[in-house]
Every structure is written in C-alpha cells, then in structure tokens.
Design an enzyme around this catalytic site. Structure first.
Site, short mmCIF file in Angstrom:
data_model
loop_
_atom_site.label_atom_id
_atom_site.label_comp_id
_atom_site.label_asym_id
_atom_site.label_seq_id
_atom_site.Cartn_x
_atom_site.Cartn_y
_atom_site.Cartn_z
CE LYS A 113 3.21 -1.76 -43.74
NZ LYS A 113 1.88 -2.25 -44.80
CE LYS A 200 6.38 4.63 -43.15
NZ LYS A 200 5.34 4.14 -44.14
CE LYS A 203 -2.54 4.74 -40.34
NZ LYS A 203 -3.44 3.93 -41.29
#
Ligand code: TYM
Length: 337
Positions: A113, A200, A203
């Site tokens: 992230k 994966k 969102k």
C-alpha cells in the site's frame, strides 16, 4: 467454559466484494451459532489511506447493512462500529508503545500500500496492524476468521500479545491477554481478480471490472464475467499453475452454485468458455439476489439498522472497557480514584 469468542471486521471502503464475502463474512455467519461473536465495521482502518469525509458515515452504515444482509443475526452476534468504542484507539496506543517499529516495516500489505501512496504514507498506514491487533485483543478473541491476506497481521497480533504484553506484564499463570488463532477457510480464502488470476480481488484495484461487488446488478455481473480474463484452452480444471484464471473462476462457480469442487470440476471439465461463463454469471446472480433484497430492506428501514448498531456498541463497550482496564493495570497506570 463459555463458547469460544470470535472477532472480525471489514473496512467500509466502497462496496464489499465476493472476496470479502466468500473469504470472511460467509464464515462469520456459520460461526455465530456456536460461538460468542463480535463483528465490527473497521472505520478507523478506512482512514489510513486518503478518504472522502462525505462518504465515510454512509459507507459505514452500508457495510453494517451488508453484514446483516449476508446473514449476521443481531440476536446472536454483536455488530458494531469500531470508532464508536473508544477503547480500540486507547489499546492501540498502549500496544504502539511496546511494538518494535521493524515488526511493522516488515508487513507485506504496508509495503504494497505504501508503494501506491508515494510520498503520502500516513503513520496510520504503518500502524494499521497494531490497531487490528487492538481490535482482536480487546475482546479476548479465541478465533479470528479472515481471508488468507490477513495471515501476517494475525501473526503480529499473536506476537504482540505473547512476547510483548504477556511476557513483560503478565505471568505464565496469569497472562494479561488471550493469544488469538487465525481461522482461514480452505475454499474462498483467496478470491482472485477477474482481470488477473495472479492478483487478489481487491477494493482498491482501479479497474472495477476486476471485482464483483455484493451490490452489482445482474446485468453488470454478467458483463464483468463476460469480460473476465480467460485462456485459450478448452475445459475447466483446478490446480493447473499455468491457468490461474481457470482455477479462480471454477472455484467461484463451485462456491456460488453450492455444488462443491468435485461436482463443479466434473460438470465443467469439457466446457468451452462460451458455455461456462453464462453458467457462472447465473450462479453469481442467484447467490447475490437474496443478499441484495435483504440489503435493500435494511437500508429502507434505517431505524432498525441504527438500533442494531446502538445495541452492539453497548455490548462491545462493556467487554472492551473491562479489558483495556486490565491492560492499563498490568502496565502500571494509576487507576482513577
Ligand atoms: P479488508 O476490508 O481489506 O478485508 C475484509 C476481509 O475480507 C478478506 N478478503 C478476502 N478474502 C478472500 N479473497 C479476497 N480477494 C479477499 N479480499 C479481502 C480479508 O482477508 C478480510 O478477512 N485488516 C482487515 C480488517 C480488520 C480486521 C480486524 C479483521 C481490522 N481489524 C480485526 C479481523 C480482525 C482487512 O483486511 O480488511
């Protein structure tokens, strides 16, 4: 001995997707019958990356509505909003002060992230797993049902409880905190993106076609599945490392149709993609339809939803307050007179 305690949560960042449901929430629904279950909407986690203040409250409410629509029963489970129980932030601070920085710098999700955030990485993003540890340890959870991607965060929560709190401030006979265990399903724990079978479903993927959300209307579901990445081979199979998309889509079909892996693999062994995709779309639409109907009913009656969260907050606060006090005492803070 009471029933084993369970805690888990999802971030209210956009609509929940098939990965959140099949990897986590589906399992919560099964657990609530014979466990003491706590499920929170982790809104404090949602602000660790830049967020829209106009949407946070609404997304928090819709996430709670989806929990209920997926089958959480407020008579059996405590459903609440993380930020409304102040002890989460307090325990996070106490844990921050005993957690080594390099334990956090190692976290794979942080590294991934942080890369996306460039120069704008908040302290909160680094601290994300400590807040998650606080969520879990605050309730003396025995089990934490999550998808595969949370395994490392669970290990961290265990290490903090065992090595940092119990070893320093407790004793073997009287540990301060319960050491939780992860609970990761064999199937559905890693639902992959529709556009890349090696990453994966998430969102935060900017491509909306990579995921199916629980609120997607039937036409959109059909369209996304039609466009999903495939390979040139005919026939669907499990376990072929060169065909990750096949593995993922067949896995989704097995779960969403309720047929199971063996029957699904047999049924689709000789199918072409043109035959398989409408089948998967149909199974997905049928699996999501009852969730979408219940979701609408909860959103149409906000007062019921708000009552569930009020109740949940009271029940969660009672447990959390008592436990954070125990940690405070063990660390030597002056008790209020
Ligand atoms: P979040 O919102 O990213 O994910 C929520 C849950 O969904 C699972 N999940 C998946 N499972 C299978 N396939 C996927 N593609 C997929 N994507 C997500 C996640 O593993 C997770 O179980 N950090 C947590 C939220 C959290 C939490 C907690 C969880 C905060 N405090 C305490 C348990 C206990 C997270 O990943 O949220």
């Amino acid at each position: 001995m009471g029933r084993p305690r369970v805690l888990s949560g999802v971030q209210p960042t956009g609509a929940l997707h098939l990965g959140n449901w099949l990897g986590a929430i589906r399992n919560w629904v099964d657990l609530q019958n014979d466990h003491d279950t706590f499920f929170c909407v982790v809104d404090l986690h949602a602000v660790t990356v830049p967020h829209d203040p106009q949407r946070l409250a609404h997304d928090t409410l819709t996430t709670a509505a989806l929990y209920l629509a997926c089958g959480l029963d407020p008579e059996k489970s405590t459903v609440f909003v993380q930020s409304q129980v102040a002890a989460h932030s307090e325990l996070c601070w106490l844990l921050n002060c005993i957690t080594p920085l390099n334990w956090l710098e190692r976290m794979i999700q942080f590294k991934e992230k942080a890369l996306k955030q460039g120069d704008n990485v908040s302290v909160g993003l680094l601290d994300y797993p400590v807040l998650m540890a606080a969520d879990i340890l605050l309730y003396d959870a025995d089990l934490v049902p999550v998808g595969e991607d949370q395994k490392q965060h669970l290990e961290l929560a265990r290490d903090i409880a065992q090595q940092r709190i119990n070893a320093r401030f407790g004793s073997e006979e009287t540990p301060v905190l319960k050491v939780p265990k992860p609970m990761i399903l064999k199937e559905g724990a890693r639902v992959m993106s529709l556009t890349d079978g090696r990453s994966k479903m998430s969102k935060s993927d900017p491509n909306e076609g990579s995921r199916i959300t629980l609120l997607d209307p039937p036409e959109l579901i059909t369209k996304k599945i039609k466009k999903a990445k495939t390979d040139p081979e005919r026939g669907l199979e499990f376990g072929n490392p060169d065909r990750p998309e096949t593995d993922n889509l067949l896995g989704l079909y097995a779960l969403l149709s309720g047929k199971g892996r063996e029957a699904a693999a047999q049924e689709c062994a000789d199918m072409g993609w043109g035959q398989f995709k409408p089948l998967l779309a149909e199974a997905t639409v049928a699996a999501l339809e009852p969730i979408q109907q219940r979701y609408k009913a909860f959103m149409d009656d906000r007062s019921q939803l708000e009552a569930v969260l009020r109740n949940g907050r009271e029940r969660a606060s009672a447990v959390a307050e008592a436990n954070v006090q125990r940690v405070r005492r063990s660390m030597g803070f002056l008790s209020p007179s």
